[in-house]
Design an enzyme around this catalytic site. Structure first.
Site, mmCIF file in Angstrom:
data_model
loop_
_atom_site.group_PDB
_atom_site.id
_atom_site.type_symbol
_atom_site.label_atom_id
_atom_site.label_comp_id
_atom_site.label_asym_id
_atom_site.label_seq_id
_atom_site.Cartn_x
_atom_site.Cartn_y
_atom_site.Cartn_z
ATOM 1 N N ASP A 405 47.220 46.134 34.705
ATOM 2 C CA ASP A 405 45.820 45.822 35.001
ATOM 3 C C ASP A 405 45.077 46.943 35.725
ATOM 4 O O ASP A 405 43.845 46.919 35.767
ATOM 5 C CB ASP A 405 45.722 44.486 35.742
ATOM 6 C CG ASP A 405 45.969 43.311 34.798
ATOM 7 O OD1 ASP A 405 45.894 43.523 33.569
ATOM 8 O OD2 ASP A 405 46.233 42.196 35.275
ATOM 9 N N TYR A 494 43.047 36.257 33.578
ATOM 10 C CA TYR A 494 43.745 35.868 34.798
ATOM 11 C C TYR A 494 42.942 36.108 36.049
ATOM 12 O O TYR A 494 42.193 37.072 36.140
ATOM 13 C CB TYR A 494 45.079 36.634 34.911
ATOM 14 C CG TYR A 494 46.223 35.728 34.601
ATOM 15 C CD1 TYR A 494 46.817 35.725 33.357
ATOM 16 C CD2 TYR A 494 46.671 34.827 35.561
ATOM 17 C CE1 TYR A 494 47.839 34.846 33.067
ATOM 18 C CE2 TYR A 494 47.695 33.947 35.269
ATOM 19 C CZ TYR A 494 48.276 33.960 34.026
ATOM 20 O OH TYR A 494 49.269 33.084 33.743
HETATM 21 CU CU LIG Z 1 51.074 33.711 34.015
#
Ligand SMILES: [Cu+2]
Ligand SMILES: *[C@@H]1O[C@H](CO)[C@@H](O)[C@H](O)[C@H]1NC(C)=O
Ligand SMILES: *[C@@H]1O[C@H](CO)[C@@H](O)[C@H](O)[C@H]1NC(C)=O
Ligand SMILES: *[C@@H]1O[C@H](CO)[C@@H](O)[C@H](O)[C@H]1NC(C)=O
Ligand SMILES: *[C@@H]1O[C@H](CO)[C@@H](O)[C@H](O)[C@H]1NC(C)=O
Ligand SMILES: *[C@@H]1O[C@H](CO)[C@@H](O)[C@H](O)[C@H]1NC(C)=O
Ligand SMILES: *[C@@H]1O[C@H](CO)[C@@H](O)[C@H](O)[C@H]1NC(C)=O
Ligand SMILES: *[C@@H]1O[C@H](CO)[C@@H](O)[C@H](O)[C@H]1NC(C)=O
Ligand SMILES: *[C@@H]1O[C@H](CO)[C@@H](O)[C@H](O)[C@H]1NC(C)=O
Ligand SMILES: *[C@@H]1O[C@H](CO)[C@@H](O)[C@H](O)[C@H]1NC(C)=O
Ligand SMILES: *[C@@H]1O[C@H](CO)[C@@H](O)[C@H](O)[C@H]1NC(C)=O
Length: 766
Positions: A405, A494
């Site tokens: 990320d 996320y």
């Molecule tokens: Cu996860």
């Protein structure tokens, strides 16, 4: 009177609940304006102030992000024809141009920082770093530069930023391995449109009329995505494209259709289709796919849902009603006023003996420097290095995906926090700023700072005996509290929550939690080994999260060692136990690691790991140290600190897994780590065994992992004796309990409304 304070708060929240869309910060303003209306007569004390007291950082924050002016000056310097970089503006750029990807802060070398922090010298110069895509070069690359000193002046230079990369090409990455930006996506779009247009009748027949004619074609009702890696070593580039139904919950509505394309090089006319995957079959060409379709071999027993709202994180009354749930949930309030001090300018924080500086970069998010407890340095740096998610599956997207990320500039995804829900009421909220091209972007209120009740006492003891009906002679109990600095990065699907909690006993906890949408796959009954069915057509894809951190310990100073205390069972004999003969007993096998290495926690936590300073002992002659205590799954590594090894990973490594720009393994070159400046690298993580309860989103209660650093013989005794937030309870001669509050009583306050309470309630109901 305290009750009135709390009543007020409850009223405030009731008011909000009844209004349709309160603006962010509304509840906080309500709380503050109500507190401001307080009276101050002889019978009442002031209500808590809502601002943290100010302090003044002892030094400049030399890790602070570069300013908007510095960014603009660097941008202009890079674009000046005198730079020789021959840059095109990104908005006008194509693959064969040179253009700036991003500009960020280059952190000061520790070897320059320490003399400044501990001495009287001037602050070390600041530098910027910039990734420039050089598609216009003979051999197209992405090259990183360092620009400084800042502010830009006659002394400032643009140099290749090579020193921190050990992969052989310094700050350069081949074109194919560079970040897959919108220009590269745009270059692949014509091929995707060509193939998907040719197959439109097939996708329409298989997927409820869904077609893809291009992202801006209004007939299109499929969205596409591809992950990383997009190359293995920079000699090739590819996209494993997955299609989904668009909408707010698109991550949860994948369809079973994948295009594999080769997109090597800057000449998009050479890009080609490698194949198509659908119905658990691989087709090398569109003709093969069409033959199977026309033979009636393709189809499904069930469809992907077209309901775009089923997985929204909003109220779902159909789940039922729970008794008393209409009441406002307990909330943490700073009744005595804020107990931490801030230097807002320098982003410096003091709390109960702790002090530290905050930094931020677009790739790593929030970072901590010069963390001291009671005036002594514990850590030079504590920072996230990478947030990895590794997937598994039977489809090319899931099977071929690893996310790093930082590659997606995780820090820029740190967004607004909702006071009272994401962070307690009364939290201090700070902005995050980063730079895009020649402008500076503000993400308002993306960092929260708050002190909260731990929910359990830090320590307590009741000494039995005595004559009172309570049956004790005395009882001591100490309030538990900690200061937390929190940010949530929403990286696509996320929502990673990063917490750093500074406890009053001198321990420091690093926590990561995950919520947000699963990256899911189309469901097939025979593919259960990659996750369960969570909707008619959706499988929650199996994956693991690994969060890597850097903890550059400086226990008092930088001469540190890593001590391992292994619990072992040893057979022994003792003359005072002759009847036992040889008997087994546990003991500590204490050793110091000599060389840089990666290692795992021992099973059953049978070893304790401590960073100690052998040259510093406490009153009892024990080496002073900090213990590293695991929770959940985590792994460790220890290396010598070097200015050219500042990060565990490079933001462009993800597309170069076979030929990394930065190879962490090369840090382990056998150097001694005894009484040296050592860095502990640790992973937090969770294996995400996906489940139906990941719908609508993963829950923070389950998906979390943490690690604690706590004093280990660093002091001569526990650091709770000096806390006055405690009670000492002794029965008096009459047998009644007498409390010593050490002058720290439960604060009380009185609030008068301009309107009678009844009227407010009326307002609330209309
Ligand atoms: Cu996860
Ligand atoms: C409230 O009154 C007390 C005593 O009368 C005084 O010491 C204190 O400063 C006052 N506080 C405020 C906020 O006015
Ligand atoms: C500058 O870059 C362009 C591509 O953006 C290229 O065509 C041109 O040759 C370059 N000029 C020089 C002097 O390198
Ligand atoms: C896609 O659009 C077509 C044409 O408007 C429509 O018939 C079809 O139902 C849509 N399908 C989906 C999955 O949205
Ligand atoms: C930033 O760059 C754009 C061109 O991309 C230009 O129009 C604008 O004036 C620049 N802003 C500043 C503050 O220099
Ligand atoms: C934070 O951002 C908001 C919105 O951009 C701005 O109004 C405010 O002044 C910023 N606060 C600070 C301390 O910079
Ligand atoms: C740390 O302090 C010890 C004395 O306690 C000293 O011997 C050592 O050289 C110091 N190390 C550094 C790196 O300053
Ligand atoms: C201790 O001795 C016993 C019997 O001699 C043996 O079975 C056992 O394995 C020994 N334990 C250890 C920890 O060495
Ligand atoms: C103690 O640890 C050392 C290695 O550090 C090992 O050689 C030795 O066997 C251990 N002793 C016991 C009793 O386990
Ligand atoms: C530091 O510790 C080493 C042994 O660990 C010792 O040889 C040295 O004299 C110590 N230095 C100081 C300044 O205490
Ligand atoms: C940091 O140290 C390295 C040597 O390890 C040096 O090449 C580099 O220029 C230094 N960086 C800064 C910003 O001073």
């Amino acid at each position: 009177m305290l009750l009135q304070c709390l009543t007020l708060v409850t009223l405030g929240l009731g008011l909000v609940a009844s209004s349709a869309l309160p603006p962010l910060g509304y509840e906080r303003r309500l709380l503050r304006s109500a507190f401001d209306k307080r009276t101050n007569d002889s019978t009442t004390k002031a209500c808590p102030s809502t601002e943290a007291p100010a302090t003044f950082a002892p030094k400049e924050n030399i890790w602070a992000p570069i300013s908007a002016d510095d960014n603009l000056a660097v941008w202009n310097l890079l674009h000046d024809s005198a730079s020789g970089l021959n840059l095109t503006l990104p908005d006008d750029a194509v693959l064969t141009n040179n253009y700036v990807s991003w500009i960020d802060t280059l952190h000061t070398n520790k070897s320059d920082a320490i003399p400044y922090l501990d001495g009287d010298g001037p602050a070390p110069p600041k530098y910027a770093r910039a990734i420039i895509f050089e598609g216009g070069k003979e051999v197209p690359v992405s090259q990183e530069y360092m620009i400084g000193p800042l502010p830009v002046g006659p002394e400032s230079t643009i140099e290749k930023l090579d020193y921190m990369y050990n992969g052989g090409m310094g700050g350069a990455v081949p074109f194919n391995g560079r970040y897959f930006d919108s220009q590269r996506s745009a270059a692949t779009e014509p091929l995707i449109v060509l193939v998907m247009t040719e197959l439109a009748d097939i996708t329409s027949a298989l997927f409820q009329g869904a077609v893809y004619y291009g992202s801006s074609d209004e007939r299109t009702n499929l969205s596409l995505t591809s992950g990383t890696p997009a190359s293995y070593d920079g000699t090739q580039a590819f996209r494993n494209i997955m299609f989904r139904f668009p909408g707010p919950t698109t991550y949860m509505t994948p369809i079973d259709f994948f295009l594999l394309i080769d997109c090597t090089g800057t000449d998009s006319s050479l890009y080609f289709l490698k194949g198509i995957v659908t119905n658990e079959r691989f087709f090398k060409t569109t003709e093969e796919l069409r033959a199977a379709f026309e033979a009636g071999e393709l189809g499904y027993d069930y469809d992907q849902t077209l309901d775009a709202d089923w997985a929204l994180v909003d109220y779902k009354p159909e789940l039922g009603v729970r008794a008393l749930e209409e009441r406002f949930a307990p909330s943490s309030l700073e009744l005595g006023g804020k107990r931490y001090k801030l230097d807002k300018e320098r982003k410096y924080i003091e709390y109960m003996g702790w002090s530290f500086y905050l930094s931020f970069t677009r790739t790593l998010g929030i970072m901590f420097y010069d963390i001291k407890f009671k005036g002594e340095r514990i850590l030079y740096e504590l920072s996230l290095q990478e947030a990895t998610a590794q997937y598994g599956g039977f489809q090319p997207k899931a099977a071929g995906t690893v996310y790093h990320d930082t590659y997606y500039s995780l820090g820029t995804d740190m967004g607004v926090l909702v006071e009272g829900f994401d962070c307690p009421f009364g939290s201090t909220l700070w902005n995050v700023t980063y730079h895009e091209a020649n402008t500076t972007v503000v993400n308002p209120e993306a960092i929260c700072i708050f002190e909260a009740d731990s929910g359990f006492p830090l320590s307590r003891h009741r000494t039995g005996g005595g004559d009172s009906e309570y049956g004790f002679q005395n009882l001591g109990t100490v309030k538990g509290a900690q200061l937390t600095v929190r940010a949530v990065a929403t990286v696509g699907n996320y929502d990673y929550m990063f917490d750093y909690s500074f406890h009053v006993d001198g321990s420091l906890e690093t926590i990561v939690r995950a919520s947000g949408y699963l990256q899911s796959s189309f469901y097939f009954a025979d593919q259960g080994k990659w996750g369960p069915r969570i909707q008619a057509g959706t499988q929650g894809s199996l994956h693991s999260h690994i969060l890597t951190y850097k903890a550059d310990f400086d226990i008092v100073n930088s001469s540190n060692s890593l001590e391992v205390s292994d619990l072992v069972v040893v057979n022994q004999t003792q003359p005072w136990f002759p009847e036992l003969g040889s008997f087994a007993q546990m003991e500590l096998n204490i050793s110091t690691m000599t060389e840089e290495q990666q290692f795992n926690w021992t099973p059953n936590n049978q070893a304790m790991y401590c960073v100690i300073n052998k040259n510093e002992t406490n009153k009892w002659g024990q080496a002073r140290g900090y213990r590293i205590t695991p929770f959940s799954k985590s792994h460790l590594a220890v290396t010598r600190q070097h200015d050219n090894e500042p990060y565990a990973n490079s933001v462009q490594n993800i597309n170069m897994p076979f030929k990394p720009q930065q190879d962490f393994l090369k840090f382990f070159d056998g150097e001694s780590i005894e009484q040296e400046d050592i860095v502990v690298w640790f992973n937090l993580g969770m294996h995400h065994f996906t489940r139906a309860e990941d719908v609508p989103v993963t829950l923070y209660t389950e998906a979390f992992s943490s690690i604690t650093f706590s004093p280990q013989n660093f002091f001569d005794r526990a650091q709770d004796g000096d806390l006055r937030n405690r009670r000492w309870v002794v029965p008096n001669e009459e047998g009644e309990l007498e409390y010593d509050a050490y002058g720290v009583e439960l604060p009380t306050c009185e609030v008068t409304f301009e309107e009678p309470v009844d009227e407010i309630l009326t307002v609330q109901e209309t």
